[in-house]
Design a protein around this motif. Structure first.
Motif, short mmCIF file in Angstrom:
data_model
loop_
_atom_site.label_atom_id
_atom_site.label_comp_id
_atom_site.label_asym_id
_atom_site.label_seq_id
_atom_site.Cartn_x
_atom_site.Cartn_y
_atom_site.Cartn_z
N ARG A 83 11.79 -7.87 0.58
CA ARG A 83 11.18 -7.62 -0.73
C ARG A 83 10.23 -6.43 -0.64
O ARG A 83 9.42 -6.33 0.25
CB ARG A 83 10.46 -8.87 -1.23
CG ARG A 83 11.42 -9.99 -1.56
CD ARG A 83 10.73 -11.30 -1.89
NE ARG A 83 9.65 -11.12 -2.84
CZ ARG A 83 8.50 -11.82 -2.77
NH1 ARG A 83 8.30 -12.70 -1.82
NH2 ARG A 83 7.56 -11.60 -3.66
N ARG A 84 10.34 -5.52 -1.61
CA ARG A 84 9.56 -4.29 -1.62
C ARG A 84 8.42 -4.40 -2.64
O ARG A 84 8.49 -5.19 -3.57
CB ARG A 84 10.47 -3.11 -1.98
CG ARG A 84 11.64 -2.94 -1.01
CD ARG A 84 12.54 -1.78 -1.37
NE ARG A 84 11.85 -0.51 -1.31
CZ ARG A 84 11.55 0.14 -0.18
NH1 ARG A 84 11.87 -0.38 0.97
NH2 ARG A 84 10.93 1.30 -0.22
N LEU A 85 7.40 -3.57 -2.48
CA LEU A 85 6.31 -3.53 -3.44
C LEU A 85 6.79 -3.00 -4.78
O LEU A 85 7.63 -2.10 -4.84
CB LEU A 85 5.18 -2.63 -2.94
CG LEU A 85 4.40 -3.08 -1.72
CD1 LEU A 85 3.34 -2.04 -1.37
CD2 LEU A 85 3.76 -4.43 -1.94
N THR A 86 6.21 -3.52 -5.84
CA THR A 86 6.44 -2.97 -7.18
C THR A 86 5.46 -1.82 -7.39
O THR A 86 4.54 -1.62 -6.59
CB THR A 86 6.18 -4.04 -8.25
OG1 THR A 86 4.80 -4.43 -8.18
CG2 THR A 86 7.08 -5.26 -8.07
N ALA A 87 5.62 -1.09 -8.48
CA ALA A 87 4.66 -0.02 -8.81
C ALA A 87 3.27 -0.62 -8.98
O ALA A 87 2.27 -0.07 -8.50
CB ALA A 87 5.10 0.72 -10.07
N HIS A 88 3.19 -1.77 -9.64
CA HIS A 88 1.90 -2.45 -9.81
C HIS A 88 1.33 -2.85 -8.45
O HIS A 88 0.12 -2.72 -8.22
CB HIS A 88 2.07 -3.68 -10.72
CG HIS A 88 0.82 -4.49 -10.86
ND1 HIS A 88 -0.29 -4.03 -11.52
CD2 HIS A 88 0.53 -5.73 -10.42
CE1 HIS A 88 -1.23 -4.95 -11.48
NE2 HIS A 88 -0.77 -6.00 -10.82
N GLY A 89 2.19 -3.32 -7.56
CA GLY A 89 1.75 -3.71 -6.22
C GLY A 89 1.16 -2.54 -5.45
O GLY A 89 0.15 -2.68 -4.75
N ARG A 90 1.76 -1.37 -5.58
CA ARG A 90 1.23 -0.18 -4.91
C ARG A 90 -0.16 0.18 -5.46
O ARG A 90 -1.06 0.52 -4.72
CB ARG A 90 2.21 0.99 -5.04
CG ARG A 90 3.46 0.81 -4.18
CD ARG A 90 4.34 2.04 -4.15
NE ARG A 90 4.95 2.35 -5.43
CZ ARG A 90 6.06 1.79 -5.90
NH1 ARG A 90 6.68 0.86 -5.20
NH2 ARG A 90 6.55 2.13 -7.07
N GLU A 91 -0.32 0.06 -6.79
CA GLU A 91 -1.62 0.34 -7.40
C GLU A 91 -2.67 -0.66 -6.90
O GLU A 91 -3.81 -0.28 -6.61
CB GLU A 91 -1.52 0.25 -8.93
CG GLU A 91 -0.71 1.37 -9.56
CD GLU A 91 -0.42 1.12 -11.03
OE1 GLU A 91 -1.00 0.19 -11.64
OE2 GLU A 91 0.42 1.86 -11.58
N GLN A 92 -2.30 -1.93 -6.82
CA GLN A 92 -3.22 -2.96 -6.31
C GLN A 92 -3.70 -2.62 -4.90
O GLN A 92 -4.89 -2.72 -4.60
CB GLN A 92 -2.51 -4.32 -6.23
CG GLN A 92 -2.19 -5.00 -7.52
CD GLN A 92 -1.46 -6.30 -7.26
OE1 GLN A 92 -0.45 -6.32 -6.55
NE2 GLN A 92 -1.97 -7.38 -7.82
N VAL A 93 -2.76 -2.23 -4.05
CA VAL A 93 -3.09 -1.92 -2.66
C VAL A 93 -4.07 -0.74 -2.59
O VAL A 93 -5.03 -0.77 -1.82
CB VAL A 93 -1.81 -1.63 -1.84
CG1 VAL A 93 -2.15 -1.07 -0.47
CG2 VAL A 93 -0.97 -2.89 -1.73
N LEU A 94 -3.84 0.27 -3.39
CA LEU A 94 -4.73 1.43 -3.37
C LEU A 94 -6.14 1.05 -3.82
O LEU A 94 -7.12 1.56 -3.28
CB LEU A 94 -4.15 2.57 -4.20
CG LEU A 94 -2.88 3.20 -3.62
CD1 LEU A 94 -2.29 4.22 -4.58
CD2 LEU A 94 -3.15 3.80 -2.25
N ARG A 95 -6.25 0.13 -4.78
CA ARG A 95 -7.59 -0.33 -5.20
C ARG A 95 -8.26 -1.08 -4.05
O ARG A 95 -9.46 -0.91 -3.80
CB ARG A 95 -7.49 -1.22 -6.45
CG ARG A 95 -7.28 -0.42 -7.73
CD ARG A 95 -7.50 -1.25 -8.97
NE ARG A 95 -6.60 -2.38 -9.10
CZ ARG A 95 -5.41 -2.33 -9.68
NH1 ARG A 95 -4.97 -1.19 -10.19
NH2 ARG A 95 -4.65 -3.40 -9.78
#
Length: 150
Positions: free
Chosen positions: A21-33
């Motif tokens: 399972r890969r990160l979603t666009a929202h997941g990438r934003e969460q990680v950067l925060r």
């Protein structure tokens, strides 16, 4: 010792296997925060589960921090690993400032074990970041300094 425990960002609901399972666009934003909370910390290592979403999470943090050393992939950070095993592996490493990137239920169980000596830990949603501090990575002997949710 300072230990940061980061749950991967939001991932796709389905893939050929859970590990893919890969990160979603929202997941990438969460990680950067969440990565912003690590700016200025003197990390010695970033350790991540081999699952794709954890690898992607670790890579995003690595890049955001400009971390020089490569991300280390370790099989003892997979979702169902016994938190006591993680504690033993951390003790062997002998590092002072480490980021772990992993999954539920391990992240909550590990934080609970380190802080309170039992597996009942705090709720950690996707990209939640726990900061623990203590003399040694031993059950019940670390203090939860912060827990942020992105």
């Amino acid at each position: 010792m300072k230990l940061w425990v980061l749950r991967h960002g939001e991932a796709e609901p389905r893939a050929n296997s859970d590990s893919e399972r890969r990160l979603t666009a929202h997941g990438r934003e969460q990680v950067l925060r969440s990565a912003a909370n690590l700016l200025g910390q003197d990390l010695q290592a970033i350790l991540a589960s081999p699952y794709v979403r954890a690898q992607q999470t670790a890579a995003l943090v690595h890049e955001a921090l400009g971390f020089i050393k490569p991300v280390q992939t370790v099989t003892w950070l997979m979702p169902d690993t016994d938190p006591q095993m993680v504690i033993a592996e951390l003790d062997k490493l002998g590092l002072e400032n480490v980021l772990l990137v992993s999954h539920q239920p391990l992240v909550s169980c590990l934080v609970g074990m380190l802080e309170q000596g039992h597996r009942q830990g705090p709720s950690m949603s996707t990209a939640s970041l726990a900061e623990l501090e203590g003399d040694w990575p031993l059950a019940g002997l670390m203090t939860l300094r912060s827990l942020s949710h992105s």
